[in-house]
Design an enzyme around this catalytic site. Structure first.
Site, PDB file in Angstrom:
ATOM      1  N   GLU A  44      11.157  -4.095   3.993  1.00  0.00           N
ATOM      2  CA  GLU A  44      11.108  -5.401   3.628  1.00  0.00           C
ATOM      3  C   GLU A  44      10.776  -5.473   2.415  1.00  0.00           C
ATOM      4  O   GLU A  44      11.307  -6.202   1.591  1.00  0.00           O
ATOM      5  CB  GLU A  44      10.263  -6.319   4.321  1.00  0.00           C
ATOM      6  CG  GLU A  44      10.516  -6.559   5.815  1.00  0.00           C
ATOM      7  CD  GLU A  44      10.179  -5.611   6.784  1.00  0.00           C
ATOM      8  OE1 GLU A  44       9.719  -4.343   6.437  1.00  0.00           O
ATOM      9  OE2 GLU A  44      10.019  -5.625   8.138  1.00  0.00           O
TER      10      GLU A  44
ATOM     11  N   LYS B 279       0.790  -1.325   0.052  1.00  0.00           N
ATOM     12  CA  LYS B 279       0.034  -0.161  -0.015  1.00  0.00           C
ATOM     13  C   LYS B 279       0.915   1.260   0.089  1.00  0.00           C
ATOM     14  O   LYS B 279       0.672   2.197  -0.580  1.00  0.00           O
ATOM     15  CB  LYS B 279      -0.957  -0.076   1.224  1.00  0.00           C
ATOM     16  CG  LYS B 279      -2.002   0.857   1.215  1.00  0.00           C
ATOM     17  CD  LYS B 279      -2.754   0.482   2.526  1.00  0.00           C
ATOM     18  CE  LYS B 279      -4.029   1.571   2.725  1.00  0.00           C
ATOM     19  NZ  LYS B 279      -4.666   1.236   3.923  1.00  0.00           N
TER      20      LYS B 279
ATOM     21  N   GLY C 176      -4.551  -3.090   5.236  1.00  0.00           N
ATOM     22  CA  GLY C 176      -3.828  -4.307   4.848  1.00  0.00           C
ATOM     23  C   GLY C 176      -4.453  -5.594   5.453  1.00  0.00           C
ATOM     24  O   GLY C 176      -4.857  -6.562   4.231  1.00  0.00           O
ATOM     25  N   ARG C 177      -4.795  -5.714   6.431  1.00  0.00           N
ATOM     26  CA  ARG C 177      -5.135  -7.075   6.850  1.00  0.00           C
ATOM     27  C   ARG C 177      -6.350  -7.413   6.649  1.00  0.00           C
ATOM     28  O   ARG C 177      -7.121  -8.754   6.713  1.00  0.00           O
ATOM     29  CB  ARG C 177      -5.109  -7.329   8.302  1.00  0.00           C
ATOM     30  CG  ARG C 177      -5.643  -6.101   9.368  1.00  0.00           C
ATOM     31  CD  ARG C 177      -5.265  -5.860  10.759  1.00  0.00           C
ATOM     32  NE  ARG C 177      -5.825  -5.015  11.441  1.00  0.00           N
ATOM     33  CZ  ARG C 177      -5.498  -3.741  11.605  1.00  0.00           C
ATOM     34  NH1 ARG C 177      -4.218  -3.363  10.787  1.00  0.00           N
ATOM     35  NH2 ARG C 177      -5.928  -2.721  12.259  1.00  0.00           N
TER      36      ARG C 177
ATOM     37  N   GLU D 205      -3.344  -7.408  15.343  1.00  0.00           N
ATOM     38  CA  GLU D 205      -2.940  -6.147  14.755  1.00  0.00           C
ATOM     39  C   GLU D 205      -4.279  -5.053  14.922  1.00  0.00           C
ATOM     40  O   GLU D 205      -4.227  -3.936  15.089  1.00  0.00           O
ATOM     41  CB  GLU D 205      -2.396  -5.981  13.440  1.00  0.00           C
ATOM     42  CG  GLU D 205      -1.844  -4.715  12.889  1.00  0.00           C
ATOM     43  CD  GLU D 205      -1.201  -4.793  11.667  1.00  0.00           C
ATOM     44  OE1 GLU D 205      -0.058  -4.811  11.521  1.00  0.00           O
ATOM     45  OE2 GLU D 205      -1.701  -4.786  10.674  1.00  0.00           O
TER      46      GLU D 205
ATOM     47  N   LYS E  33       9.373   0.394  13.200  1.00  0.00           N
ATOM     48  CA  LYS E  33       9.946   0.834  11.823  1.00  0.00           C
ATOM     49  C   LYS E  33      10.856   2.091  12.177  1.00  0.00           C
ATOM     50  O   LYS E  33      11.939   1.954  11.633  1.00  0.00           O
ATOM     51  CB  LYS E  33       8.589   1.263  10.942  1.00  0.00           C
ATOM     52  CG  LYS E  33       7.953   0.379  10.696  1.00  0.00           C
ATOM     53  CD  LYS E  33       7.021   0.832   9.549  1.00  0.00           C
ATOM     54  CE  LYS E  33       5.644  -0.252   9.507  1.00  0.00           C
ATOM     55  NZ  LYS E  33       4.835   0.151   8.737  1.00  0.00           N
TER      56      LYS E  33
ATOM     57  N   HIS F 253       0.753 -33.969  18.387  1.00  0.00           N
ATOM     58  CA  HIS F 253       2.114 -34.786  18.717  1.00  0.00           C
ATOM     59  C   HIS F 253       3.198 -33.674  19.296  1.00  0.00           C
ATOM     60  O   HIS F 253       4.247 -34.123  19.253  1.00  0.00           O
ATOM     61  CB  HIS F 253       2.473 -35.465  17.419  1.00  0.00           C
ATOM     62  CG  HIS F 253       1.451 -36.333  16.810  1.00  0.00           C
ATOM     63  ND1 HIS F 253       1.302 -37.604  17.604  1.00  0.00           N
ATOM     64  CD2 HIS F 253       0.504 -36.316  15.917  1.00  0.00           C
ATOM     65  CE1 HIS F 253       0.418 -38.355  16.781  1.00  0.00           C
ATOM     66  NE2 HIS F 253      -0.107 -37.582  15.993  1.00  0.00           N
TER      67      HIS F 253
HETATM   68  O1  F6P Z   1       3.790  -2.796   9.724  1.00  0.00           O
HETATM   69  C1  F6P Z   1       2.678  -3.511   9.656  1.00  0.00           C
HETATM   70  C2  F6P Z   1       2.133  -2.962   8.420  1.00  0.00           C
HETATM   71  O2  F6P Z   1       1.706  -1.752   8.411  1.00  0.00           O
HETATM   72  C3  F6P Z   1       0.581  -3.586   8.104  1.00  0.00           C
HETATM   73  O3  F6P Z   1      -0.503  -3.178   8.759  1.00  0.00           O
HETATM   74  C4  F6P Z   1       0.429  -3.840   6.713  1.00  0.00           C
HETATM   75  O4  F6P Z   1      -0.343  -4.753   6.245  1.00  0.00           O
HETATM   76  C5  F6P Z   1       1.982  -4.099   6.267  1.00  0.00           C
HETATM   77  O5  F6P Z   1       2.599  -3.307   7.308  1.00  0.00           O
HETATM   78  C6  F6P Z   1       2.144  -4.020   4.905  1.00  0.00           C
HETATM   79  O6  F6P Z   1       2.275  -2.603   4.652  1.00  0.00           O
HETATM   80  P1  F6P Z   1       2.341  -1.872   3.076  1.00  0.00           P
HETATM   81  O7  F6P Z   1       1.026  -2.702   2.319  1.00  0.00           O
HETATM   82  O8  F6P Z   1       2.275  -0.820   3.097  1.00  0.00           O
HETATM   83  O9  F6P Z   1       3.878  -2.539   2.636  1.00  0.00           O
END
Ligand code: F6P
Length: 530
Positions: free
Chosen positions: A196, A190, A250-251, A337, A496, A368
């Site tokens: 990452e 987004k 996002g979630r 979250e 972050k 198990h």
């Molecule tokens: O760090 C958490 C978060 O902000 C989530 O809420 C989100 O789903 C994820 O990082 C990824 O964010 P983006 O889609 O902006 O890369």
């Protein structure tokens, strides 16, 4: 906490605590604790709940105006107050007529669908055999879960590989046997600045450029993002950037263009079935009174079990379906979250603590491993079995075994085993009376461990869509009952910022004033990473 309805809920919890769960679960009113919803039922008959407690929880829902909040959600009103936004994820399932942002999203979704068909049918100028889906958190967990759950419904189309971690081993592993010539790299972010994802997007581009050259590489890129400029700067052509709306968290976003890799790989019918199941659950949630509204009632049960004094701090999700093995991870983000918070703007304030720690695994593997603690440990957790009546993928014997194991675990956790019963078993096997008495002590299980069983009619695109929408609406409802905003996530921001500072510190910059332990760790890492 000043809600009078909550005091009544607490009184109900105290009343029930004087009974054993075995007594509570030996119900005359069983039907009242089997809750049917589209494509599934929630069987809460083995839970620590009765009619009196449910009535008190309905009082809480009334005082928190849950019905009105549901109406607001589906009217596209501002429900994410701290970010001043509506929550429009449900509109990505093909609804939301009359809501301008939803209509704009629907137009974009059409473009994404056209691109998906083109990509699947060789229309991009190369055959897409693999989609390398780059994203993290909500831009990764939903697509990962659904790909696992529904890939066997897809005809022999492209496969999906996922890359999420900043650790380059993840990228290396995902691409080890991939051919850049037949790979479409789809970055889903987004913000397009999540570290990452930004770093994996660059790795992916370099990987393509090395094999195909700059111009050809760009033809293998696509992006889903609300940061169009950043996606363009990365190399994606404008007509291959599919926007995300700020009002879809996002979630909650798997239904939107975030699910583009699924749309390409699963095909229009399976994808359509997935959305359809969710729409059916939306209608149930929107239109059913709260005394029969399953997501809302599950949320009430969550609040009852997890927020009362001496309540369970965790929920153990046990998916008795290999295809749903990623469900616990997905729910960790969705629920923790969304609701792992302590700031309340709601009148009456917070009911603390809020969300449970969600953890779990896939059945029967957990049996198990950690089920030992579930049966005999003294930690309280609320257990949730998820299974499908058509388990076994056509192999009846194995399907029966899967269901029998799920039901057996739930029964054993409830009923336990008395010392006497264990002793009798041992004597029947020919053990001496003295040894049997000694060993039976260790075989004693208290029981009284409550569980919910969510039973899908079949494991299908529709039922999986309904299941995920059920969890979304349950999470939303629980947030309202707790008095928090389930759509923001301020708690993830701090890490972050600190990670950026420490990255520079490890590289050799002045670390600034920090705790002694962190300073030492930085100086250790400098030796190998500076
Ligand atoms: O760090 C958490 C978060 O902000 C989530 O809420 C989100 O789903 C994820 O990082 C990824 O964010 P983006 O889609 O902006 O890369």
């Amino acid at each position: 906490m000043t809600l009078s309805s909550w005091k009544k809920v607490e009184a109900e919890y105290a009343r029930l605590s004087k009974k054993t769960l075995q007594t509570i679960a030996n119900r005359n009113d069983l039907d009242a604790f089997i809750w049917p919803a589209p494509h599934l039922e929630a069987d809460v008959a083995k839970q620590f709940i009765d009619e009196g407690a449910m009535a008190a929880l309905q009082g809480l829902a009334e005082e928190r105006r849950l019905k009105d909040k549901i109406r607001s959600l589906f009217a596209g009103e501002i429900v994410n107050v701290s970010e001043n936004r509506p929550a429009l994820h449900w509109t990505s399932r093909g609804a939301g007529k009359g809501i301008p942002a939803a209509e704009a999203m629907a137009r974009e979704a059409e473009k994404a669908a056209t691109f998906a068909e083109k990509a699947a049918s060789g229309g991009l100028g190369f055959t897409v055999r693999t989609i390398l889906h780059v994203g993290i958190g909500g831009s990764d967990l939903g697509p990962r879960l659904i790909w696992d759950a529904l890939r066997n419904y897809a005809s022999k189309g492209p496969q999906i590989r996922f890359v999420a971690n900043v650790d380059p081993e993840d990228f290396a592993e995902a691409t080890a046997d991939l051919d850049p010539k037949t790979t479409l790299v789809l970055v889903v972010s987004k913000s397009f600045k999540t570290p990452e994802t930004a770093s994996n997007a660059l790795l992916a581009r370099e990987w393509l450029v090395k094999a195909l050259g700059e111009t050809q590489a760009n033809n293998h890129l696509a992006a889903v993002s609300s940061a169009i400029g950043k996606a363009k700067a990365w190399g994606a052509a404008e007509d291959r950037i599919f926007p995300m709306d700020e009002s879809v968290g996002g979630r909650y976003s798997v239904w939107s263009s975030v699910g583009l890799s699924l749309q390409i790989a699963l095909g229009v019918n399976v994808w359509g079935g997935f959305l359809k199941g969710a729409v059916e659950m939306d209608a149930h949630f929107r239109d059913t009174p709260l005394d029969r509204n399953v997501p809302a009632k599950l949320a009430m049960l969550d609040v009852f079990r997890h927020s009362n004094k001496d309540g369970a701090p965790t929920r153990t999700v046990l998916a008795y379906a290999h295809r749903l093995r990623k469900l616990p991870e997905f729910l960790q983000q969705l629920e923790m979250e969304s609701n792992g918070k302590n700031v309340s703007d709601a009148p009456g304030g917070l009911i603390a603590p809020t969300a449970p720690i969600v953890w779990g695994s896939v059945g029967t593997l957990g049996q198990h491993s950690f089920h030992q603690l579930l049966h005999q440990g003294l930690r309280d957790t609320s257990i949730e079995f998820v299974a499908a009546l058509n388990a076994g993928a056509g192999d009846k014997a194995r399907g029966r075994a899967l269901l029998a194991n799920a039901f057996a675990q739930a029964e054993g956790l409830l009923e336990g085993r008395s010392r006497e019963a264990a002793e009798k078993e041992l004597l029947a096997k020919g053990m001496s009376a003295e040894k049997a008495t000694a060993q039976a002590v260790h075989m004693h299980m208290e029981g009284g461990r409550g569980s919910t069983t969510i039973l899908l009619d079949t494991l299908s695109p529709e039922s999986v869509g309904a299941l995920i929408a059920l969890y979304e609406h349950r999470t939303f409802s629980a947030g309202i009952l707790w008095g928090i905003n389930p759509f923001d996530q301020w708690g993830v921001e701090l890490g972050k910022v600190l990670a950026e500072q420490l990255d520079s510190a490890i590289a050799g910059e002045d670390p600034g004033k920090r705790d002694p332990s962190t300073l030492r760790l930085v100086s250790r890492a400098r030796k190998t990473q500076a």
